[in-house]
Design a protein around this motif. Sequence first.
Motif, short mmCIF file in Angstrom:
data_model
loop_
_atom_site.label_atom_id
_atom_site.label_comp_id
_atom_site.label_asym_id
_atom_site.label_seq_id
_atom_site.Cartn_x
_atom_site.Cartn_y
_atom_site.Cartn_z
N GLU A 64 0.85 -1.20 0.00
CA GLU A 64 0.00 0.00 0.00
C GLU A 64 0.88 1.24 0.00
N VAL A 65 0.50 2.22 -0.80
CA VAL A 65 1.26 3.47 -0.86
C VAL A 65 0.31 4.64 -0.97
N VAL A 66 0.81 5.81 -0.58
CA VAL A 66 0.21 7.09 -0.95
C VAL A 66 1.19 7.75 -1.90
N ARG A 73 -2.83 13.29 -9.78
CA ARG A 73 -3.77 12.82 -8.77
C ARG A 73 -3.02 12.31 -7.53
N ARG A 74 -3.49 12.69 -6.35
CA ARG A 74 -2.94 12.11 -5.11
C ARG A 74 -3.83 10.95 -4.73
N LEU A 101 -4.68 15.59 3.43
CA LEU A 101 -4.82 14.45 4.33
C LEU A 101 -3.44 13.86 4.62
N ASP A 102 -3.13 13.68 5.89
CA ASP A 102 -1.86 13.08 6.29
C ASP A 102 -1.73 11.68 5.69
N ALA A 103 -0.60 11.40 5.06
CA ALA A 103 -0.40 10.12 4.37
C ALA A 103 -0.48 8.94 5.33
N GLY A 104 0.06 9.11 6.54
CA GLY A 104 0.03 8.01 7.51
C GLY A 104 -1.38 7.64 7.92
N ARG A 105 -2.23 8.64 8.11
CA ARG A 105 -3.61 8.37 8.50
C ARG A 105 -4.36 7.67 7.36
N VAL A 271 -4.09 6.09 14.26
CA VAL A 271 -2.84 6.42 14.94
C VAL A 271 -1.70 6.13 13.97
N ALA A 272 -0.93 7.15 13.61
CA ALA A 272 0.16 6.98 12.65
C ALA A 272 1.32 7.87 13.05
#
Length: 301
Positions: A64-66, A73-74, A101-105, A271-272
């Motif tokens: 999985e990636v962001v 596109r993000r 949006l925070d990538a970790g979340r 939680v990230a």
Amino acid sequence: MIAIQFDRFGGPEVLSVVDVPTPRPGPGETLVTVEAVGVNFADTHQVDGSYLTADLLPYVPGSEVVGRTPDGRRVLARVSGGYAQQVIAKESALFPIPDDLDAGRALALMMQGLTAWHLLRSAARLAPGETVVVHSAAGGVGSLAVQLAKEFGAGRVLAQVSPGKERLARELGADAVVGYPLDEKADVILDAAGGELFDQALGSLASFGRLVSYGNASRSAFTPVDPARLGRLNASVVGFWLRPTLAAPGAVEGPLKELFDLMAQGRLNPVATSTYPLTEARQAHEDLLARRTVGKVILRP
């Protein structure tokens, strides 16, 4: 292009930084420039050869990636070989996300969020008012399962955590932090540890209770389950694996949208806080195995 690869099975020490060619997308695929990649406990099983299916070596982990597509596109994407600066994704596996949006979340809601959702909805079939015990309740799946169990109508949510993580479990909504034996029997227990903890949990099920096993983080020999014991307990053991679940119709888009909606409404707090450079993937695996991380673990190229 930098990627993290292993070419033999072992512990985190087999992970190495390598230079590989930039992948080329085929029909129905796109190149994603990686902003952050999620680390899952399954990655550690792949690296040491204990995963449920074997992959051909050499192998780049990461599911999985962001990142960004060439047209800007993000996206949050399910992929193979995500521990890299760039990766190929199927267009059908892309989920658009906002720029702020925070990538970790966002990553927390993909594999761990979908796991927690399906553990409660599909595997345990949680009913309103039931008591739920979540093992590893400060981890990636557990921290979301505690919150979702409350959201889905559990009467009580009890957390089992490593020492030092009790406060976080309560902040996430757990009614209490518990050990075994339980003071009162539980209707649903979610277990990714296996071994001794699995056996203790099995003896703590209420009548018609369900123990859902979704991992073997302890690396213990699998515990045999005596059908006669299940009969005496009037309870069941349910196995769960996310990979085949994701192939089922409606298993991704609907649950993932619900998870993002709950987060947007402030009712789900991923939680990230455990972040590492991509080149320190080995350290991320070591810390995850040693229970030194909290919530979602991510790598940033």
